[in-house]
Design an enzyme around this catalytic site. Structure first.
Site, PDB file in Angstrom:
ATOM      1  N   ASP A 184       0.855  -1.191   0.000  1.00 45.48           N
ATOM      2  CA  ASP A 184       0.000   0.000   0.000  1.00 45.48           C
ATOM      3  C   ASP A 184       0.891   1.240   0.000  1.00 45.48           C
ATOM      4  OD1 ASP A 184      -1.774   2.091   0.386  1.00 45.48           O
ATOM      5  OD2 ASP A 184      -3.074   0.935   1.708  1.00 45.48           O
ATOM      6  N   CYS A 214     -18.727  -8.163  -7.661  1.00 43.94           N
ATOM      7  CA  CYS A 214     -19.604  -8.619  -6.575  1.00 43.94           C
ATOM      8  C   CYS A 214     -21.001  -8.953  -7.099  1.00 43.94           C
ATOM      9  CB  CYS A 214     -19.683  -7.564  -5.469  1.00 43.94           C
ATOM     10  SG  CYS A 214     -20.170  -5.926  -6.041  1.00 43.94           S
TER      11      CYS A 214
END
Length: 312
Positions: A23, A140
Site C-alpha cells: 500500500d 460482486c
C-alpha cells in the site's frame, strides 16, 4: 477496501496465510488504524499492531511494501505465492502480470477484466486450468447473480432475462455533486440520490455460463445505503415451473453443491440483515413473484463487500 476485507476474511476463515501487503498511500500506523476500525463491519475482533516495521495481526507478522509500480514489489522475497490485485487499476493481463515479475506465482484480480479469464466460485471454478497465472474473480454483482442463474438455468432453462441490482454506495461515487467524466449521473451526490447506472454484471454471466451468453443484460440503481445490495433477476423460463418448484431447487442447491456460496431464506429480511454475510448470494424466497409458470422475478441479497471478499 476490498484488500482490507480480503485480509479480514483470511484471518476469519484461517484458510489463507497473509504474508505481505503493498500500500503506497498510507503509512504503517495508519494501516493499523484502518484495519482495526471499520464503519460498516465494526471493529476487528482480533489484535492488530505495528511492530519492527511490520503489520502484526493476531500475532502474525506481515511484510509491508509501499510501491506504486507493481514490478518493484518483491513478493517472492516475502514468500507470497498468490497476489490479490485489488487497486482497481491493474486489471488487464499485461498490467496485473507486473506482479509476476516480483516473484508471485499467481494473480487474482478482484474486479472484472477486459482480457483475463473470469471465474465465479460455485459456477465455473471447475474450469480453472493450473496453467493460468492471472485470473479475474469477476464483480460482486456477477458473483451474486451467476450462482442463482446457474441453478435456475440448470433446472428450468433461461430463455432470456433482465437484471437490476439495487446497489449500495461504493468508493467511486461522489459525496457531493462533482464532475464524473462521460458518466454525468455518476457524479451526483451518493447520499442524496437514487442513481441509475450501467453494469456489465449480467452480460458477464454469459462469460462464466456460456449457454447464457447474449441472453442476459442489466442495469443498476445506486442507492444511499453504505453496504449490502440486492439483485432482481426477471426471466422467462424454458420449462414451466411453479414458484414453489423454484424455491425447492434453490434451497436444495444452497444445502448441497452451493453451500456457503448461495444462501436461502424465507425470513422477512431487509438489507442490514446481510451485513458481514459471507455468502455470494442469498435467495429471498418471500420477495420473489411469478406472473405465470414461465415468467418470474427472483430476488437475491449480497454483502457486496464481505461476501465478495470471501470468494477472492
Amino acid at each position: 477496501r476490498i484488500g482490507r476485507l480480503v485480509t479480514r476474511a483470511a484471518f476469519t476463515s484461517g484458510k489463507v496465510d497473509i504474508v505481505a501487503i503493498n500500500d503506497p498511500f498510507i503509512d504503517l500506523n495508519y494501516m493499523v488504524y484502518m484495519f482495526q476500525y471499520d464503519s460498516t463491519h465494526g471493529k476487528f475482533k482480533g489484535t492488530v499492531k505495528a511492530e519492527n516495521g511490520k503489520l502484526v495481526i493476531n500475532g502474525k507478522a506481515i511484510t509491508i511494501f509501499q510501491e506504486r509500480d507493481p514490478t518493484n514489489i518483491k513478493w517472492g522475497d516475502a514468500g507470497a505465492e498468490y497476489v490479490v490485485e485489488s487497486t482497481g487499476v491493474f486489471t488487464t493481463m499485461e498490467k496485473a502480470g507486473a506482479h509476476l515479475k516480483g516473484g508471485a506465482k499467481r494473480v487474482i484480480i478482484s474486479a472484472p477484466s477486459a482480457d483475463a479469464p473470469m471465474f465465479v466460485m460455485g459456477v465455473n471454478h471447475d474450469k480453472y486450468d493450473n496453467s493460468l497465472k492471472i485470473v479475474s474473480n469477476a464483480s460482486c454483482t456477477t458473483t451474486c447473480l451467476a450462482p442463482l442463474a446457474k441453478v435456475i438455468h440448470d433446472n428450468f432453462g433461461i430463455v432470456k432475462g433482465l437484471m437490476t441490482t439495487v446497489h449500495a454506495i461504493t468508493a467511486t461515487q461522489k459525496t457531493v455533486d462533482g464532475p464524473s467524466g462521460k458518466l454525468w449521473r455518476d457524479g451526483r451526490g451518493a447520499a442524496q440520490n437514487i442513481i441509475p447506472a450501467s453494469t456489465g454484471a449480467a452480460k458477464a454471466v454469459g462469460k462464466v455460463i456460456p449457454e447464457l451468453n447474449g441472453k442476459l443484460t442489466g442495469m443498476a440503481f445506486r442507492v444511499p445505503t453504505p453496504n449490502v445490495s440486492v439483485v432482481d433477476l426477471t426471466c422467462r423460463l424454458e420449462k414451466a415451473a411453479k414458484y414453489e418448484d423454484i424455491k425447492k431447487v434453490v434451497k436444495q442447491a444452497s444445502e448441497g453443491p452451493l453451500k456457503g456460496i448461495l444462501g436461502y431464506t424465507e425470513d422477512q429480511v431487509v438489507s442490514c440483515d446481510f451485513k458481514s454475510d459471507s455468502h455470494s448470494s442469498t435467495f429471498d424466497a418471500g420477495a420473489g413473484i411469478a406472473l405465470n409458470d414461465n415468467f418470474v422475478k427472483l430476488i437475491s441479497w449480497y454483502d457486496n463487500e464481505f461476501g465478495y471478499s470471501n470468494r477472492v
